[in-house]
Write a protein that holds these residues in place. Structure first.
Motif, short mmCIF file in Angstrom:
data_model
loop_
_atom_site.label_atom_id
_atom_site.label_comp_id
_atom_site.label_asym_id
_atom_site.label_seq_id
_atom_site.Cartn_x
_atom_site.Cartn_y
_atom_site.Cartn_z
N ARG A 143 0.82 -1.21 0.00
CA ARG A 143 0.00 0.00 0.00
C ARG A 143 0.86 1.27 0.00
NH1 ARG A 143 -4.43 1.38 4.72
NH2 ARG A 143 -4.84 3.54 4.11
N PHE A 144 2.05 1.19 0.61
CA PHE A 144 2.89 2.37 0.73
C PHE A 144 4.03 2.40 -0.28
CE2 PHE A 144 1.48 1.67 5.28
CZ PHE A 144 0.47 2.62 5.21
N ASN A 145 3.92 1.61 -1.34
CA ASN A 145 5.00 1.55 -2.33
C ASN A 145 5.22 2.88 -3.03
OD1 ASN A 145 5.49 -1.08 -1.71
ND2 ASN A 145 4.47 -1.94 -3.51
N SER A 146 4.19 3.69 -3.09
CA SER A 146 4.34 4.98 -3.78
C SER A 146 4.98 6.03 -2.88
CB SER A 146 2.96 5.48 -4.25
OG SER A 146 2.09 5.64 -3.14
N TRP A 147 5.20 5.71 -1.61
CA TRP A 147 5.82 6.67 -0.69
C TRP A 147 7.34 6.61 -0.83
CZ3 TRP A 147 3.12 6.90 4.71
CH2 TRP A 147 1.73 7.04 4.53
N VAL A 148 7.98 7.70 -0.51
CA VAL A 148 9.45 7.67 -0.48
C VAL A 148 9.87 6.74 0.66
CG1 VAL A 148 9.73 9.94 -1.49
CG2 VAL A 148 9.47 9.74 0.99
N PRO A 149 10.99 6.05 0.51
CA PRO A 149 11.38 5.01 1.48
C PRO A 149 11.43 5.49 2.93
CG PRO A 149 12.75 4.88 -0.47
CD PRO A 149 11.93 6.12 -0.62
N TRP A 150 11.93 6.70 3.16
CA TRP A 150 12.08 7.15 4.55
C TRP A 150 10.76 7.49 5.22
CZ3 TRP A 150 14.76 9.14 0.38
CH2 TRP A 150 14.22 10.27 -0.24
N ASP A 151 9.68 7.55 4.45
CA ASP A 151 8.36 7.80 5.03
C ASP A 151 7.55 6.52 5.22
OD1 ASP A 151 8.66 10.49 5.35
OD2 ASP A 151 7.71 11.03 3.43
#
Length: 219
Positions: A143-151
């Motif tokens: 679900r969070f794949n579109s977020w930048v890694p550090w977030d």
């Protein structure tokens, strides 16, 4: 005449011997039962052992913990083995998790709590250890794949905690509360990027003091 006297004399000797032997047997029987210290010791030891086993009891129940090790709440099933009035061993099999703490999303996973309750009557001192591992489901599902890694939230968190607190009897044999302070090592598997901006998984170790309160219901 002499033969008659001899017969009476023989009968008297036999009669006296029989009485003496009977008296000796009675004396020996009484002494062996009432005066033998070994027999008394064995009897007392057997009685004490039986009484001790009767005092040992196994209980089971349900528990709900608000916050707790690494500020993770949990629900579960507990077993309690009462050795005596001053010593109680507890084993809690739980599902631990949190919502929105540390990161966005929610995490859940299995945990185990082993405790010993001792000293005092009410409240009693409680010492224990807890281990648990929780998984961030939205992160695993992508679900969070579109977020930048550090977030992104950690994919997995593992904790090991030493706990100290007390157990307070509210309703004897039914309801107990246990406020605790926990000292946890928290291992978080998260994300970052390397020099080439490739996403990589990293593990960070944290020391985290926390507190919580446990509600126990015996079944």
């Amino acid at each position: 005449m002499k033969s008659v006297q001899s017969i009476f004399l023989l009968v008297g000797v036999v009669s006296l011997g029989a009485r003496a032997q009977q008296n000796d047997g009675r004396g020996l029987g009484v002494d062996s039962v009432t005066r033998d210290p070994t027999w008394n010791s064995i009897t007392q030891s057997t009685t004490d052992s039986t009484s001790s086993k009767r005092n040992r009891q196994l209980y089971h129940g349900l528990s709900v913990e608000l916050l707790g090790p690494a500020f993770m709440s949990s629900v579960g099933y507990n077993l309690e083995y009462e050795i005596n009035q001053r010593l109680l061993l507890q084993f809690d099999f739980r599902a631990a998790g949190h919502v929105g703490y540390f990161t966005r999303g929610w995490s859940i996973g299995p945990s185990l709590n082993q405790s010993v309750v001792l000293f005092g009557k009410n409240p009693k001192l409680k010492l224990g250890l807890s281990e648990g591992i929780v998984f961030n489901m939205p992160s695993i599902n992508g679900r969070f794949n579109s977020w930048v890694p550090w977030d992104r939230p950690p994919r997995m968190m593992y904790y090991f905690s030493a706990n100290i607190g007390c157990e307070i009897t509210v309703v004897k044999g039914l309801f107990y509360i246990t406020p605790e302070v926990n000292f946890s090592l928290l291992n978080k598997m998260g994300y970052t990027v390397d020099d080439n901006m490739n996403i990589i998984e990293i593990t960070r170790l944290h020391f985290l003091p926390s507190c919580g309160i446990d509600f126990k219901f015996r079944l």
